[in-house]
Scaffold this active site. Structure first.
Site, mmCIF file in Angstrom:
data_model
loop_
_atom_site.group_PDB
_atom_site.id
_atom_site.type_symbol
_atom_site.label_atom_id
_atom_site.label_comp_id
_atom_site.label_asym_id
_atom_site.label_seq_id
_atom_site.Cartn_x
_atom_site.Cartn_y
_atom_site.Cartn_z
ATOM 1 C CG ASP A 1 -2.748 3.352 -2.553
ATOM 2 O OD1 ASP A 1 -3.809 2.725 -2.455
ATOM 3 O OD2 ASP A 1 -2.162 3.873 -1.589
ATOM 4 C CD GLU A 2 -5.582 -1.703 -0.456
ATOM 5 O OE1 GLU A 2 -6.186 -0.621 -0.538
ATOM 6 O OE2 GLU A 2 -6.033 -2.687 0.130
ATOM 7 C CG ASP B 1 -1.940 1.078 1.246
ATOM 8 O OD1 ASP B 1 -3.096 0.777 1.556
ATOM 9 O OD2 ASP B 1 -1.599 2.241 0.938
HETATM 10 N N1 DCP Z 1 -8.461 8.312 -1.704
HETATM 11 C C1 DCP Z 1 -9.539 9.172 -1.966
HETATM 12 N N2 DCP Z 1 -10.547 9.309 -1.049
HETATM 13 C C2 DCP Z 1 -10.494 8.636 0.135
HETATM 14 C C3 DCP Z 1 -9.410 7.760 0.422
HETATM 15 C C4 DCP Z 1 -8.396 7.631 -0.521
HETATM 16 O O1 DCP Z 1 -9.587 9.778 -3.028
HETATM 17 N N3 DCP Z 1 -11.482 8.793 1.028
HETATM 18 C C5 DCP Z 1 -7.356 8.207 -2.694
HETATM 19 C C6 DCP Z 1 -6.221 9.133 -2.340
HETATM 20 C C7 DCP Z 1 -5.154 8.260 -1.766
HETATM 21 C C8 DCP Z 1 -5.392 6.929 -2.479
HETATM 22 O O2 DCP Z 1 -6.805 6.894 -2.734
HETATM 23 O O3 DCP Z 1 -3.844 8.766 -1.990
HETATM 24 C C9 DCP Z 1 -4.960 5.725 -1.681
HETATM 25 O O4 DCP Z 1 -5.731 5.594 -0.489
HETATM 26 P P1 DCP Z 1 -5.095 5.145 0.892
HETATM 27 O O5 DCP Z 1 -6.208 4.883 1.826
HETATM 28 O O6 DCP Z 1 -4.085 4.065 0.687
HETATM 29 O O7 DCP Z 1 -4.370 6.487 1.430
HETATM 30 P P2 DCP Z 1 -2.923 7.060 1.130
HETATM 31 O O8 DCP Z 1 -2.143 6.192 0.204
HETATM 32 O O9 DCP Z 1 -3.063 8.469 0.686
HETATM 33 O O10 DCP Z 1 -2.261 7.083 2.580
HETATM 34 P P3 DCP Z 1 -1.622 5.854 3.440
HETATM 35 O O11 DCP Z 1 -0.192 6.203 3.614
HETATM 36 O O12 DCP Z 1 -2.368 5.852 4.742
HETATM 37 O O13 DCP Z 1 -1.852 4.596 2.635
HETATM 38 MG MG MG Z 2 -1.976 4.162 0.551
#
Ligand code: DCP
Ligand code: MG
Length: 462
Positions: free
Chosen positions: A195-196, A104
């Site tokens: 991203d996952e 992730d």
């Molecule tokens: N995303 C979004 N709306 C949300 C959650 C996420 O548009 N409510 C998008 C933006 C994030 C991406 O999806 O960058 C990936 O989600 P993640 O939950 O993996 O969050 P991040 O990668 O940003 O942070 P982390 O370091 O906690 O994984």
């Molecule tokens: Mg993420």
């Protein structure tokens, strides 16, 4: 009056309190942050809806406690026997032979933006707009700024916050690059979002045993686009592990039964994928907060919850999860979602819908799958969810075919709120059976659509 205000404020705080179940949000000054969130959003429709949902959950809990009070010793011991039988069957089938990795990306959209503008590296920043944020970097998280929070509230929490607009084309390109790397380790990896992904690296590990030392050495490039990895014997545990050392860290849970049991003991149930706010609260009412509590109360849970739920709880309490990553064609779902600023113009909404259909069509074609049912799911002004579905006489796969249906569903919703405009804030997609269900989920506030997803899930049975 003052006492009422104080009581209401306490109630409000409980409902709207910062959701800090996110990496990088540990040890924050919750009181201070919650006060700002409360002052910024009190009286909004969002708050009213949260209050309504809270009341519904409380009623569910009351019914559950009433049911619990009527449980007899006899029922409990019968359930206990059933749980024990199932536990020993599951224990016999425990598979510790696979090495599953959950990957992730850290602050994904924010990391891509920082790559393109390194000045942002040391600044608190978020991606999105004043009305909604998609994500925030780890500096911003220290101020309580997180995804799904309106930017204007985030600015109050962190006045120096830099908000960068979203650029999905960029994130898609990076995601494709990352997926190429995944494919080197597991050609059948399972992407969960941009991203996952889950990878089964067991075969890769077996093959590389025979490689010369030089090839087996992995050079670590440290840059600002961090990745968290969780390595474990199954998917459920790997997902928990990848969150453990975020950002830019990994956690490996060894493949032995005792290590798994120890790991699960004190783990809060909320850390498990699929256990959300509502389940956490219902379990909490029964005194269950950790995975070991789950195991201790299985007989009671078997009597109070549906079969699917208690089976799931039993698996969790034993640290069991899927050890077989569903390969192409067996996959049940695929999804992508988007958050953006306000989108009110019809042309923009239709072109976004088309873009999502395009993404979907690409994904479907890549795996030679087709869609049969197209569903439009919407969350209305009061945050109530509605769905609109259309089943086609034969399965389709092209952008045009998908869009023909999605467009009609979207148009029906636009006509429904007319003469008010439908103002979008988020759109995304998830696909259903191949045969497929294209599912557009939308949330809107007042006349403002705040989110939408298109889903396509496929399975072998159709
Ligand atoms: N995303 C979004 N709306 C949300 C959650 C996420 O548009 N409510 C998008 C933006 C994030 C991406 O999806 O960058 C990936 O989600 P993640 O939950 O993996 O969050 P991040 O990668 O940003 O942070 P982390 O370091 O906690 O994984
Ligand atoms: Mg993420």
């Amino acid at each position: 009056v003052h006492r009422d205000c104080a009581k209401n404020n306490i109630k409000y705080l409980k409902i709207m309190a910062l959701n800090d179940n996110k990496a990088g949000m540990e040890g924050l000054n919750r009181d201070k942050i919650n006060k700002i969130i409360m002052e910024s959003s009190k009286g909004s429709r969002f708050y009213e809806n949260e209050l309504k949902k809270e009341q519904q959950v409380n009623q569910r809990i009351e019914r559950m406690m009433l049911q619990k009070a009527h449980i007899t010793e006899q029922q409990l011991s019968k359930a206990q026997a059933q749980v024990e039988k199932m536990t020993s069957d599951l224990e016999r089938g425990r598979d510790l032979s696979r090495v599953i990795v959950h990957v992730d990306m850290d602050a994904f959209y924010a990391a891509v933006e920082t790559r393109d503008c390194p000045d942002l590296m040391d600044k608190p920043m978020a991606v999105g707009s004043m009305s909604m944020l998609s994500t925030s970097n780890y500096h911003a998280r220290k101020f309580g700024v997180r995804a799904a929070m309106p930017g204007f509230i985030a600015k109050k929490l962190c006045p120096n916050l830099v908000i960068v607009p979203t650029n999905f084309d960029k994130y898609r390109v990076v995601s494709a690059e990352v997926r190429e790397v995944f494919a080197d380790y597991d050609p059948h990896f399972l992407p969960m979002s941009l991203d996952e992904a889950y990878l089964d690296i067991s075969d890769h590990l077996e093959q590389r045993r025979g490689w010369p030392e030089a090839l087996r050495t992995h050079r670590l490039h440290t840059n600002n686009t961090g990745t968290a990895r969780g390595i474990a014997p199954n998917m459920m545990l790997a997902k928990v592990c990848s969150d453990k050392n975020k950002p830019n860290g990994q956690y490996r849970l060894p493949s032995n039964r005792q290590a798994v049991i120890d790991f699960i003991q004190d783990l809060p149930v909320r850390k498990i994928s699929g256990i959300g706010k509502v389940t956490e609260k219902m379990l909490g009412a029964l005194g269950i907060t950790s995975c070991s509590h789950l195991g201790q109360e299985m007989a009671l849970l078997a009597l109070l919850f549906s079969e699917t739920s208690w089976h799931h709880f039993l698996h969790i309490s034993m640290g069991l999860g899927s050890t077989h990553i569903e390969r192409d064609g067996e996959r049940k779902s695929m999804s992508t979602e988007r958050t953006f600023g306000e989108m009110g113009a019809l042309e923009e909404q239709f072109s976004l819908c088309k873009e999502l259909c395009q993404d979907l069509a690409l994904d479907l074609q890549k795996e030679a799958l087709k869609a049969k049912t197209v569903t439009l799911k919407l969350k209305n002004v009061n945050f109530e969810v509605k769905t609109r579905a259309w089943t086609l006489p034969c399965a389709v796969a092209t952008t045009e075919e998908l869009f023909a249906v999605a467009k009609d569903l979207l148009k029906t919703e636009i006509d429904n709120v007319s003469p008010q405009p439908l103002r979008l804030r988020l759109m995304g997609n998830l696909t259903l059976p191949s045969p497929v269900c294209l599912n557009v989920v939308s949330h809107w506030q007042e006349n403002t659509l705040t989110s939408a997803f298109i889903y396509v899930v496929h399975n072998n049975n159709i």
